[in-house]
Design an enzyme around this catalytic site. Structure first.
Site: not given
Ligand code: HEM
Ligand code: MTE
Length: 470
Positions: A40, A65, A139, A185, A321
């Site tokens: 994942h 998702h 953001r 950002c 980052y």
């Molecule tokens: C990212 C699939 C469940 C939390 C992703 C991504 C995929 C994926 C493909 C990458 C998406 C991208 O970056 O474009 C799945 C599948 C799940 C599942 C098939 C089925 C069970 C969950 C659950 C959670 C979760 C239950 C949270 C409790 C996250 C987070 C990311 C992520 C935090 C990263 C987001 C980011 O980088 O901004 N998942 N996911 N996922 N997923 Fe899931």
């Molecule tokens: N602070 C909190 N608490 N949560 C967030 O998601 N995003 C960060 C930062 N501070 C973020 C945060 C990021 S990645 C950026 S680029 C800036 O806030 C964006 O600030 P703005 O939304 O006021 O332009």
């Protein structure tokens, strides 16, 4: 998929550990995701939270998702169905965690709605030295927390001791200072880097930057008030937001203690933006403003400050980052090998004309071009170079707006403008811009050799193609 067996919610619930295999539901489908968990992209811990139940409440929080690609992955693991009644029951009383997000200006173009991430049309940026709050990029990684001034407390921790301040304390016990600073950002202009090779991250354009005045208390003053002194034991100042994920883990970041405590570092705990209260999207009631440092460390909805000898262990400080060698991919990346981004490199962009537009030349056969330029670390912009013939002839743009501040304490951006002569008969031009900062750093020519898997630090020459009419 009606050929598959029907399971009950009780049966699904019994499959919540690796030994019993891990099942989840989505809509009417039942899925055995045991074998997907280690792969994942969001980590195995997060996905395991949905074990034995519906993934939907989690997917409401993590909008990534909402994508056919994710559903296609999930479908591969389908083992059965819920009855129609039970499918309804599984998602009953499910609240949208984003329901209390603020209303946004429709001019902001979202790259994701939940969490909300959006940038203004670039042509608006170069119109004003100060970016209006409603047009300032947003953001967010999580829902915007709903904070009342009455309940708000800012906690400060060091040497095992906890202190706290109300918003009123912050406003009355400390001198109010105003700093003009651009916040950008790390992913600004990622969309151009993506064209070389795909990267992971929001597909941003070149308006993920804004310039504002921020007013509040100096972080240094607040720390000194509670007895913090220059001490070699303090190496980092961590910030925690009041926005938290499903496991109640807050957004977090840290900056070097030296920057936080430097009387000329101008780090402030801002409660005003452009002379008005901080808007909810930008961190109401208090955010850290760390001039010259990447947006990610400018923590919004600031709940806690920790003075310590270790960096924040948050995902965004440790595993996001950061920059990497162009040959590093997701199979070889080791996030512990790169430092967290702090000061950003020099960047510029052409805000007008827009790429692909048809522009009319003026009577001198020239074309007006405008944009912004900025460098991190308080370095002033000393020059912006523009060419309309792929570098055979370079012109220097006029800096039309810039603060009268010395480097390395020059935090605001610079706006620039130029009437570029266009040879007669030319029907299409590609305009390039690059900026030079007070350390004579300049932008790299192309993205190919600065490509990195997260698409950050995307600061190659900005190139815009336009059609020309006389
Ligand atoms: C990212 C699939 C469940 C939390 C992703 C991504 C995929 C994926 C493909 C990458 C998406 C991208 O970056 O474009 C799945 C599948 C799940 C599942 C098939 C089925 C069970 C969950 C659950 C959670 C979760 C239950 C949270 C409790 C996250 C987070 C990311 C992520 C935090 C990263 C987001 C980011 O980088 O901004 N998942 N996911 N996922 N997923 Fe899931
Ligand atoms: N602070 C909190 N608490 N949560 C967030 O998601 N995003 C960060 C930062 N501070 C973020 C945060 C990021 S990645 C950026 S680029 C800036 O806030 C964006 O600030 P703005 O939304 O006021 O332009």
């Amino acid at each position: 998929r009606s050929d598959l067996p029907i399971y009950t919610l009780d049966e699904v619930m019994q499959h919540a550990t690796k030994e019993s295999r891990i099942w989840v539901t989505y809509g009417q489908g039942v899925y055995d995701i045991t074998d997907f968990i280690p792969q994942h992209p969001g980590g195995s811990e997060k996905i395991s939270m949905a074990a034995g139940s519906s993934v939907e409440p989690f997917w409401m929080l993590y909008g990534v998702h909402k994508n056919p690609n994710v559903l296609a992955i999930l479908e591969k693991y389908r083992i059965g169905n819920l009855s129609a009644e039970e499918a309804l029951e599984a998602t009953e009383n499910m609240e949208d965690p984003y329901a209390k997000d603020p209303r946004r200006h429709p001019a902001l173009k979202p790259s994701s709605k939940k969490p909300f991430n959006a940038e203004p049309p670039p042509s608006l940026l170069s119109e004003n030295f100060i970016t209006p709050v409603d047009l300032f990029y947003v953001r967010n990684h999580l829902p915007v927390p709903d904070i009342s001034e009455k309940d708000y407390r800012l906690e400060i921790n060091f040497q095992g001791k906890d202190f706290s301040l109300s918003l009123q304390d912050l406003k009355t016990k400390f001198e109010k200072v105003t700093v003009t600073a651009a916040i950008m950002c790390a992913g600004n202009r990622r969309g151009e880097m993506t064209q070389i090779k795909p990267v992971k991250g929001l597909n941003w354009g070149h308006a993920v930057i804004g310039n504002a005045t921020w007013s509040g208390a100096r972080l240094r003053d607040v720390l000194m008030h509670f007895g913090v002194k220059d001490d070699p034991g303090f190496e980092h100042v961590q910030f925690e937001g009041l926005d938290a994920d499903v496991a109640n883990v807050p957004y977090g970041a840290s900056i070097p203690f030296e920057k936080a405590f430097d009387p000329k570092g101008d780090v402030i705990l801002a409660y005003e933006m452009n002379d008005g209260p901080l808007p909810r999207d930008h961190g109401y009631p208090v955010r850290a403003v760390v001039p010259g440092v990447v947006g990610a460390r400018n923590v919004k909805w600031l709940g806690r400050i920790i003075v310590t000898n270790v960096e924040s262990n948050s995902h965004w400080q440790q595993n996001d980052y950061k920059g990497f060698n162009p040959s590093v991919d997701w199979d070889t990346v080791d996030f512990s090998k790169s430092p967290a981004i702090q000061e950003l490199p020099v960047i510029s962009a052409i805000c007008s004309p827009d790429a692909g537009s048809v522009v009319k030349l003026d009577s001198n056969n020239s074309l007006n071009i405008k944009g912004y330029a900025w460098s991190g670390g308080g370095r002033r912009i000393v020059r912006v170079d523009v060419t309309a013939d792929s570098g055979k002839t370079w012109y220097s743009a006029d800096i039309t707006a810039q603060e009268n501040k010395k480097e390395p304490h020059h935090w605001g951006w610079s706006l620039w403008s130029l009437d570029v002569p266009i040879p007669k008969g030319v029907k299409e031009v590609e305009l390039w811009a690059k900026a030079v900062d007070s350390s004579y750093n300049t932008q790299p020519e192309s993205f190919a050799n600065i490509w990195n898997l997260r698409g950050v630090l995307s600061n190659a020459y900005h190139r815009v193609q336009v059609k020309v009419t006389a």
